[in-house]
Design a protein around this motif. Structure first.
Motif, PDB file in Angstrom:
ATOM      1  N   VAL A   7      96.203  82.344 -66.704  1.00 51.11           N
ATOM      2  CA  VAL A   7      96.473  82.905 -65.381  1.00 51.11           C
ATOM      3  C   VAL A   7      95.370  83.891 -65.038  1.00 51.11           C
ATOM      4  CG1 VAL A   7      98.093  84.227 -63.966  1.00 51.11           C
ATOM      5  CG2 VAL A   7      98.962  82.688 -65.758  1.00 51.11           C
ATOM      6  N   ILE A   8      94.818  83.754 -63.847  1.00 51.63           N
ATOM      7  CA  ILE A   8      93.841  84.714 -63.346  1.00 51.63           C
ATOM      8  C   ILE A   8      94.366  85.281 -62.034  1.00 51.63           C
ATOM      9  CG2 ILE A   8      92.480  82.937 -62.171  1.00 51.63           C
ATOM     10  CD1 ILE A   8      89.990  84.626 -62.858  1.00 51.63           C
ATOM     11  N   ILE A   9      94.312  86.598 -61.924  1.00 57.77           N
ATOM     12  CA  ILE A   9      94.709  87.269 -60.692  1.00 57.77           C
ATOM     13  C   ILE A   9      93.449  87.850 -60.078  1.00 57.77           C
ATOM     14  CG2 ILE A   9      96.041  89.129 -59.639  1.00 57.77           C
ATOM     15  CD1 ILE A   9      98.098  88.794 -61.865  1.00 57.77           C
ATOM     16  N   ILE A  10      93.164  87.438 -58.865  1.00 57.07           N
ATOM     17  CA  ILE A  10      92.027  87.964 -58.121  1.00 57.07           C
ATOM     18  C   ILE A  10      92.555  89.095 -57.243  1.00 57.07           C
ATOM     19  CG2 ILE A  10      90.187  87.448 -56.484  1.00 57.07           C
ATOM     20  CD1 ILE A  10      89.955  85.947 -59.211  1.00 57.07           C
ATOM     21  N   ASN A  11      92.183  90.327 -57.620  1.00 60.02           N
ATOM     22  CA  ASN A  11      92.576  91.514 -56.859  1.00 60.02           C
ATOM     23  C   ASN A  11      91.587  91.653 -55.712  1.00 60.02           C
ATOM     24  OD1 ASN A  11      93.196  94.015 -55.829  1.00 60.02           O
ATOM     25  ND2 ASN A  11      92.822  95.140 -57.730  1.00 60.02           N
ATOM     26  N   GLY A  12      92.050  91.316 -54.510  1.00 57.79           N
ATOM     27  CA  GLY A  12      91.188  91.341 -53.340  1.00 57.79           C
ATOM     28  C   GLY A  12      91.295  92.599 -52.511  1.00 57.79           C
ATOM     29  N   HIS A  13      91.822  93.672 -53.080  1.00 57.43           N
ATOM     30  CA  HIS A  13      91.912  94.934 -52.340  1.00 57.43           C
ATOM     31  C   HIS A  13      90.504  95.446 -52.083  1.00 57.43           C
ATOM     32  CE1 HIS A  13      93.113  98.881 -51.033  1.00 57.43           C
ATOM     33  NE2 HIS A  13      94.398  98.586 -51.203  1.00 57.43           N
ATOM     34  N   GLU A  34      78.505  81.727 -60.021  1.00 57.51           N
ATOM     35  CA  GLU A  34      78.656  80.922 -61.234  1.00 57.51           C
ATOM     36  C   GLU A  34      79.695  81.528 -62.175  1.00 57.51           C
ATOM     37  OE1 GLU A  34      75.901  79.593 -64.986  1.00 57.51           O
ATOM     38  OE2 GLU A  34      74.987  79.533 -62.995  1.00 57.51           O
ATOM     39  N   LYS A  35      79.660  82.843 -62.342  1.00 61.94           N
ATOM     40  CA  LYS A  35      80.625  83.520 -63.211  1.00 61.94           C
ATOM     41  C   LYS A  35      82.049  83.344 -62.682  1.00 61.94           C
ATOM     42  CE  LYS A  35      81.561  88.032 -65.275  1.00 61.94           C
ATOM     43  NZ  LYS A  35      81.060  89.402 -65.442  1.00 61.94           N
ATOM     44  N   GLU A  36      82.219  83.498 -61.379  1.00 62.26           N
ATOM     45  CA  GLU A  36      83.555  83.388 -60.794  1.00 62.26           C
ATOM     46  C   GLU A  36      84.055  81.945 -60.798  1.00 62.26           C
ATOM     47  OE1 GLU A  36      85.401  86.007 -60.375  1.00 62.26           O
ATOM     48  OE2 GLU A  36      83.675  87.249 -60.887  1.00 62.26           O
ATOM     49  N   GLN A  37      83.162  80.996 -60.607  1.00 66.59           N
ATOM     50  CA  GLN A  37      83.581  79.601 -60.700  1.00 66.59           C
ATOM     51  C   GLN A  37      84.002  79.257 -62.129  1.00 66.59           C
ATOM     52  OE1 GLN A  37      80.198  77.508 -59.006  1.00 66.59           O
ATOM     53  NE2 GLN A  37      81.099  77.572 -56.954  1.00 66.59           N
ATOM     54  N   THR A  38      83.288  79.797 -63.105  1.00 66.82           N
ATOM     55  CA  THR A  38      83.652  79.582 -64.510  1.00 66.82           C
ATOM     56  C   THR A  38      85.039  80.149 -64.798  1.00 66.82           C
ATOM     57  OG1 THR A  38      81.340  79.568 -65.173  1.00 66.82           O
ATOM     58  CG2 THR A  38      82.957  80.028 -66.903  1.00 66.82           C
ATOM     59  N   ARG A  39      85.342  81.331 -64.247  1.00 70.25           N
ATOM     60  CA  ARG A  39      86.687  81.910 -64.413  1.00 70.25           C
ATOM     61  C   ARG A  39      87.752  80.975 -63.852  1.00 70.25           C
ATOM     62  NH1 ARG A  39      86.164  87.853 -65.154  1.00 70.25           N
ATOM     63  NH2 ARG A  39      84.449  88.567 -63.863  1.00 70.25           N
ATOM     64  N   VAL A  97      82.608  81.351 -53.517  1.00 69.93           N
ATOM     65  CA  VAL A  97      83.038  80.725 -54.773  1.00 69.93           C
ATOM     66  C   VAL A  97      83.651  79.344 -54.538  1.00 69.93           C
ATOM     67  CG1 VAL A  97      84.520  80.992 -56.800  1.00 69.93           C
ATOM     68  CG2 VAL A  97      83.303  82.981 -55.867  1.00 69.93           C
ATOM     69  N   PHE A  98      84.413  79.183 -53.496  1.00 71.15           N
ATOM     70  CA  PHE A  98      85.041  77.896 -53.187  1.00 71.15           C
ATOM     71  C   PHE A  98      84.045  77.040 -52.405  1.00 71.15           C
ATOM     72  CE2 PHE A  98      89.802  78.542 -53.803  1.00 71.15           C
ATOM     73  CZ  PHE A  98      89.663  79.692 -54.560  1.00 71.15           C
ATOM     74  N   ALA A  99      82.895  76.831 -52.961  1.00 66.15           N
ATOM     75  CA  ALA A  99      81.771  76.199 -52.284  1.00 66.15           C
ATOM     76  C   ALA A  99      81.890  74.679 -52.227  1.00 66.15           C
ATOM     77  CB  ALA A  99      80.469  76.573 -52.998  1.00 66.15           C
ATOM     78  N   MET A 100      81.198  74.110 -51.234  1.00 61.49           N
ATOM     79  CA  MET A 100      81.108  72.654 -51.138  1.00 61.49           C
ATOM     80  C   MET A 100      80.425  72.144 -52.405  1.00 61.49           C
ATOM     81  SD  MET A 100      79.264  70.146 -48.379  1.00 61.49           S
ATOM     82  CE  MET A 100      80.423  70.452 -47.068  1.00 61.49           C
ATOM     83  N   GLY A 101      80.931  71.048 -52.921  1.00 62.97           N
ATOM     84  CA  GLY A 101      80.399  70.492 -54.158  1.00 62.97           C
ATOM     85  C   GLY A 101      81.071  71.079 -55.389  1.00 62.97           C
ATOM     86  N   PHE A 102      81.801  72.170 -55.199  1.00 59.68           N
ATOM     87  CA  PHE A 102      82.586  72.760 -56.286  1.00 59.68           C
ATOM     88  C   PHE A 102      84.075  72.611 -55.974  1.00 59.68           C
ATOM     89  CE2 PHE A 102      84.968  76.364 -58.091  1.00 59.68           C
ATOM     90  CZ  PHE A 102      84.766  76.125 -59.437  1.00 59.68           C
ATOM     91  N   ALA A 103      84.501  73.163 -54.836  1.00 55.88           N
ATOM     92  CA  ALA A 103      85.925  73.194 -54.505  1.00 55.88           C
ATOM     93  C   ALA A 103      86.322  72.150 -53.463  1.00 55.88           C
ATOM     94  CB  ALA A 103      86.325  74.579 -54.020  1.00 55.88           C
ATOM     95  N   LYS A 146      86.631  70.415 -58.445  1.00 58.54           N
ATOM     96  CA  LYS A 146      86.769  71.217 -59.673  1.00 58.54           C
ATOM     97  C   LYS A 146      88.063  72.026 -59.735  1.00 58.54           C
ATOM     98  CE  LYS A 146      82.545  69.884 -60.611  1.00 58.54           C
ATOM     99  NZ  LYS A 146      82.232  69.042 -59.485  1.00 58.54           N
ATOM    100  N   LEU A 147      88.657  72.320 -58.596  1.00 59.64           N
ATOM    101  CA  LEU A 147      89.899  73.107 -58.573  1.00 59.64           C
ATOM    102  C   LEU A 147      91.133  72.234 -58.336  1.00 59.64           C
ATOM    103  CD1 LEU A 147      88.657  76.218 -56.552  1.00 59.64           C
ATOM    104  CD2 LEU A 147      88.750  75.893 -59.037  1.00 59.64           C
TER     105      LEU A 147
END
Length: 188
Positions: free
Chosen positions: A4-10, A50-55, A84-90, A97-98
């Motif tokens: 589980v990953i929580i993205i804190n967007g505050h 790249e780091k965030e996509q890996t997460r 991060v939710f880029a074309m070719g990835f998401a 990938k997601l």
């Protein structure tokens, strides 16, 4: 337990009371959850894509935790999704990938619920959640729903009773989020 990953967007986590309390409760009960605080990692908005996509690739369940600001997610969270939710990835060609991951939309609103009812702000909170739902749909992510809490504003509280009431709302929000995470992770 599933990852589980929580993205804190505050946008200003150092000033957060409501979202901070929710995340502290979650972390206390679910030690294996990874919490990523975007504004602390990327105060310049230069997101390490790249780091965030890996997460995200390592996660089974993605949770966005954020306050509603001006009837939307804070700009750091929008920037994260844009980059991060880029074309070719998401999405798009090769962008699967997601696909199959699960998503929970968790947010707080400073104002009381009456401010988000149809006719009050022009749109209700369900309609304001459509961008997150649509993003999940585009990326093949399973949108599990939202957990929203109104009246999360700590500013201007004059009495211990008022503070206790807001704290109770945040604890309830955290409990609902924890229960949903547990349910997803344990297949219930």
């Amino acid at each position: 337990m599933k990852k589980v990953i929580i993205i804190n967007g505050h946008g200003a986590p150092m000033m957060s009371m409501a979202n901070k309390r929710i995340l502290e409760d979650v972390k206390a009960q679910l030690q294996d959850v990874e919490i990523v605080t975007l504004a602390e990692l990327y105060p310049d908005f230069k997101i390490d894509v790249e780091k965030e996509q890996t997460r995200l690739l390592a996660a089974d369940l993605i949770v966005f935790e954020y306050p509603i600001w001006w009837y939307s997610a804070p700009s750091i969270l929008k920037k994260y999704v844009e980059d991060v939710f880029a074309m070719g990835f998401a999405f798009g060609p090769g962008g699967d990938k997601l696909k199959g991951k699960k998503f929970i939309d968790s947010f707080t609103c400073g104002a009381p619920e009456k401010n988000y009812l149809p006719g009050a702000s022009g749109e209700d909170i369900e309609k304001m959640a459509l961008p997150m739902k649509a993003t999940c749909w585009l990326c093949g992510i399973e949108y599990l729903g939202q957990i929203g809490t109104y009246g999360a504003m700590y500013y201007g509280l004059d009495t211990k009773e008022e503070l206790d009431a807001v704290n109770a709302k945040m604890d309830n929000h955290a409990a609902r989020l924890i229960n949903l995470i547990k349910s997803v992770c344990h297949g219930n």
